[in-house]
Scaffold this motif. Sequence first.
Motif, PDB file in Angstrom:
ATOM      1  N   LEU A  50      44.800   8.570 100.846  1.00  0.00           N
ATOM      2  CA  LEU A  50      45.440   7.495 100.097  1.00  0.00           C
ATOM      3  C   LEU A  50      45.827   6.381 101.063  1.00  0.00           C
ATOM      4  O   LEU A  50      46.349   6.647 102.147  1.00  0.00           O
ATOM      5  CB  LEU A  50      46.703   7.988  99.378  1.00  0.00           C
ATOM      6  N   SER A  51      45.566   5.142 100.659  1.00  0.00           N
ATOM      7  CA  SER A  51      45.900   3.999 101.510  1.00  0.00           C
ATOM      8  C   SER A  51      46.122   2.761 100.652  1.00  0.00           C
ATOM      9  O   SER A  51      45.834   2.753  99.450  1.00  0.00           O
ATOM     10  CB  SER A  51      44.797   3.745 102.538  1.00  0.00           C
ATOM     11  N   GLU A  52      46.631   1.721 101.288  1.00  0.00           N
ATOM     12  CA  GLU A  52      46.841   0.452 100.586  1.00  0.00           C
ATOM     13  C   GLU A  52      45.525  -0.319 100.560  1.00  0.00           C
ATOM     14  O   GLU A  52      44.951  -0.604 101.618  1.00  0.00           O
ATOM     15  CB  GLU A  52      47.917  -0.353 101.305  1.00  0.00           C
ATOM     16  N   PRO A  53      45.027  -0.671  99.381  1.00  0.00           N
ATOM     17  CA  PRO A  53      43.725  -1.350  99.293  1.00  0.00           C
ATOM     18  C   PRO A  53      43.833  -2.818  99.698  1.00  0.00           C
ATOM     19  O   PRO A  53      44.819  -3.489  99.391  1.00  0.00           O
ATOM     20  CB  PRO A  53      43.356  -1.208  97.819  1.00  0.00           C
ATOM     21  N   GLU A  54      42.829  -3.305 100.401  1.00  0.00           N
ATOM     22  CA  GLU A  54      42.819  -4.717 100.773  1.00  0.00           C
ATOM     23  C   GLU A  54      42.716  -5.611  99.544  1.00  0.00           C
ATOM     24  O   GLU A  54      43.212  -6.735  99.529  1.00  0.00           O
ATOM     25  CB  GLU A  54      41.647  -4.991 101.720  1.00  0.00           C
ATOM     26  N   SER A  55      42.099  -5.082  98.487  1.00  0.00           N
ATOM     27  CA  SER A  55      41.908  -5.871  97.270  1.00  0.00           C
ATOM     28  C   SER A  55      43.177  -6.014  96.452  1.00  0.00           C
ATOM     29  O   SER A  55      43.260  -6.871  95.562  1.00  0.00           O
ATOM     30  CB  SER A  55      40.834  -5.211  96.397  1.00  0.00           C
ATOM     31  N   GLY A  56      44.171  -5.154  96.718  1.00  0.00           N
ATOM     32  CA  GLY A  56      45.379  -5.162  95.896  1.00  0.00           C
ATOM     33  C   GLY A  56      45.154  -4.557  94.526  1.00  0.00           C
ATOM     34  O   GLY A  56      45.994  -4.682  93.632  1.00  0.00           O
ATOM     35  N   GLN A  57      44.031  -3.868  94.343  1.00  0.00           N
ATOM     36  CA  GLN A  57      43.703  -3.266  93.062  1.00  0.00           C
ATOM     37  C   GLN A  57      43.693  -1.744  93.191  1.00  0.00           C
ATOM     38  O   GLN A  57      44.183  -1.185  94.179  1.00  0.00           O
ATOM     39  CB  GLN A  57      42.357  -3.808  92.577  1.00  0.00           C
ATOM     40  N   ARG A  58      43.157  -1.058  92.198  1.00  0.00           N
ATOM     41  CA  ARG A  58      43.039   0.398  92.236  1.00  0.00           C
ATOM     42  C   ARG A  58      41.594   0.757  92.559  1.00  0.00           C
ATOM     43  O   ARG A  58      40.694   0.386  91.821  1.00  0.00           O
ATOM     44  CB  ARG A  58      43.457   1.000  90.886  1.00  0.00           C
ATOM     45  N   GLU A  59      41.425   1.451  93.673  1.00  0.00           N
ATOM     46  CA  GLU A  59      40.092   1.809  94.126  1.00  0.00           C
ATOM     47  C   GLU A  59      39.965   3.324  94.184  1.00  0.00           C
ATOM     48  O   GLU A  59      40.853   4.013  94.683  1.00  0.00           O
ATOM     49  CB  GLU A  59      39.824   1.221  95.517  1.00  0.00           C
ATOM     50  N   PHE A  60      38.853   3.824  93.660  1.00  0.00           N
ATOM     51  CA  PHE A  60      38.586   5.268  93.656  1.00  0.00           C
ATOM     52  C   PHE A  60      37.203   5.494  94.249  1.00  0.00           C
ATOM     53  O   PHE A  60      36.247   4.827  93.860  1.00  0.00           O
ATOM     54  CB  PHE A  60      38.640   5.827  92.232  1.00  0.00           C
ATOM     55  N   CYS A  61      37.129   6.455  95.174  1.00  0.00           N
ATOM     56  CA  CYS A  61      35.847   6.698  95.836  1.00  0.00           C
ATOM     57  C   CYS A  61      35.692   8.172  96.177  1.00  0.00           C
ATOM     58  O   CYS A  61      36.518   8.742  96.901  1.00  0.00           O
ATOM     59  CB  CYS A  61      35.743   5.855  97.103  1.00  0.00           C
ATOM     60  N   ALA A  62      34.640   8.800  95.646  1.00  0.00           N
ATOM     61  CA  ALA A  62      34.248  10.149  96.051  1.00  0.00           C
ATOM     62  C   ALA A  62      33.191   9.975  97.130  1.00  0.00           C
ATOM     63  O   ALA A  62      32.012   9.721  96.840  1.00  0.00           O
ATOM     64  CB  ALA A  62      33.709  10.935  94.866  1.00  0.00           C
ATOM     65  N   ILE A  63      33.616  10.066  98.387  1.00  0.00           N
ATOM     66  CA  ILE A  63      32.754   9.698  99.513  1.00  0.00           C
ATOM     67  C   ILE A  63      31.496  10.547  99.565  1.00  0.00           C
ATOM     68  O   ILE A  63      30.386  10.033  99.769  1.00  0.00           O
ATOM     69  CB  ILE A  63      33.539   9.828 100.834  1.00  0.00           C
ATOM     70  N   ASP A  64      31.634  11.863  99.387  1.00  0.00           N
ATOM     71  CA  ASP A  64      30.486  12.749  99.519  1.00  0.00           C
ATOM     72  C   ASP A  64      29.494  12.602  98.372  1.00  0.00           C
ATOM     73  O   ASP A  64      28.306  12.879  98.525  1.00  0.00           O
ATOM     74  CB  ASP A  64      30.937  14.211  99.655  1.00  0.00           C
ATOM     75  N   VAL A  65      29.969  12.160  97.227  1.00  0.00           N
ATOM     76  CA  VAL A  65      29.085  11.956  96.075  1.00  0.00           C
ATOM     77  C   VAL A  65      28.481  10.560  96.092  1.00  0.00           C
ATOM     78  O   VAL A  65      27.448  10.300  95.467  1.00  0.00           O
ATOM     79  CB  VAL A  65      29.859  12.201  94.752  1.00  0.00           C
ATOM     80  N   GLY A  66      29.135   9.646  96.808  1.00  0.00           N
ATOM     81  CA  GLY A  66      28.647   8.277  96.889  1.00  0.00           C
ATOM     82  C   GLY A  66      28.931   7.460  95.649  1.00  0.00           C
ATOM     83  O   GLY A  66      28.150   6.575  95.273  1.00  0.00           O
ATOM     84  N   VAL A  67      30.079   7.734  95.002  1.00  0.00           N
ATOM     85  CA  VAL A  67      30.454   7.025  93.777  1.00  0.00           C
ATOM     86  C   VAL A  67      31.802   6.354  94.002  1.00  0.00           C
ATOM     87  O   VAL A  67      32.736   6.970  94.536  1.00  0.00           O
ATOM     88  CB  VAL A  67      30.550   7.989  92.576  1.00  0.00           C
ATOM     89  N   SER A  68      31.922   5.106  93.585  1.00  0.00           N
ATOM     90  CA  SER A  68      33.193   4.397  93.714  1.00  0.00           C
ATOM     91  C   SER A  68      33.402   3.471  92.526  1.00  0.00           C
ATOM     92  O   SER A  68      32.459   3.125  91.813  1.00  0.00           O
ATOM     93  CB  SER A  68      33.238   3.598  95.023  1.00  0.00           C
ATOM     94  N   GLU A  69      34.649   3.094  92.326  1.00  0.00           N
ATOM     95  CA  GLU A  69      35.005   2.217  91.210  1.00  0.00           C
ATOM     96  C   GLU A  69      36.274   1.455  91.576  1.00  0.00           C
ATOM     97  O   GLU A  69      37.197   2.018  92.177  1.00  0.00           O
ATOM     98  CB  GLU A  69      35.236   3.040  89.943  1.00  0.00           C
TER      99      GLU A  69
END
Length: 342
Positions: free
Chosen positions: A44-63
Motif C-alpha cells: 500500500l502506498s500513496e498514489p502519484e495520481s491522487g486516485q485509487r489504483e489497484f494492481c495485481a502485479i503477477d497477473v499483469g492487471v491494473s485499474e
Amino acid sequence: MIVRSRAPLRLGLAGGGTDVSPYCDIYGGHVMNATIDKHAFAILSEPESGQREFCAIDVGVSEVLGGDEALVPDGPLKLLKGVYARICNEFLGGEPRPLKVQTFSDAPPGSGLGSSSTMVVALVQAFAEYFALPLGEYEVAHLAYDIERKDLGLAGGKQDQYAAAFGGFNFMEFYKDDRVIVNPLRIKDWVWSELEASLVLYFTGVSRASADIIDQQSRNVVEGNRSSIDAMHSLKQEAVQMKECVLRGDLQGLARTLQAGWEAKKNMASSISNPVIEQVERVAFANGAHAAKVSGAGGGGFMMFMCSPDKRIGLTRALAEQGGRLLDFHFTQQGATSWRIM
C-alpha cells in the motif's frame, strides 16, 4: 509512506473440507495444517495520481478509479477492491481514500495452497498497518473470511485465513456462528526436519476453481448424502489422529493418516479426483511414495507426497516427467506480518 505485508501459504494435512459450512455449523470441524515459506504479498502506498489504483502485479492487471467512479469488486482485481471497500466502510467512515494497492503471490490461484484467502489476509494485514487498526490474528482472519465469503460471495472454508494469520503448525476447531479455536502445536525440531525431508510438492499444472467442488460438498451435506457426510466425519477424526502423530513424531502413523484422509476426501464430491491426478498418483507410488494427497479442495493444483528421504530423488525425477513442476519449500512459524517504509 509505503506499507508492505506478507502472509504464508499452507499445506492442508488433514480435515480439509470440515471447515466449510454447513458441515462445521452442524457437526463441528477439525483441521490440521502447516504454513510454508511461500507467501502472498501486498503493498500500500500513496498514489502519484491522487486516485485509487489497484494492481495485481503477477497477473499483469491494473485499474485506476477517479474520485467519482463507483468501485465494483469484480474481475481479476476483486480481492483488492473488496478489501479496500470493506476497510473504508467499516473503519474509515465510508470515505474513499486515495491509495495504491498492489499484490503478487508465490503461487497461482487454484493451486490448493490457499492462495486466494492468503492474499486477502495479506491485504487486511497491510490495511491494518497503514491505518493503524487494532486487529490481532483472530480479527484479521475473521475479517478476511467475512470479506471473501460474504462480501464477495466466494465459496470456501475458514482454515486458509486462520492459517495465514497465525502461521506454524495448527490444529483448528470450527463451530457454528463462525466460532474458531486455533491451537498452535509445539513440534519437535527433528519431526519438523523429517517432515520437510519426507514431503514432496508437485504442481499438476492444472489450476482449478475450488468453488464448484465446495458447492457440491455443501449440497451433499444439505441433502443428507450419507456417503459424503460419513467421509467428512472420517476426515474430522483423521485431523485428530494427525495432530497426535505430529506431536509424538509417529511418521509412519502420519503417512497412514494422510493416505486415509485422501481416500475419504475422494468420497466428499465426485470432482475431487480425476484421471490426471490418478495417473500422477500411480507414478508416485511406483517410485517410492507411500502416501499421497491433493492439497486444497481437489481437482488439480498441488499434490503432496510422503516418502522416505532416501527415495526423494527418484520420486522427484519420476514426477518431473509427468509434465508438472516441483516446488521446494520449508515450513515457517511466522504468520501474517507487515512493516512500514517511511
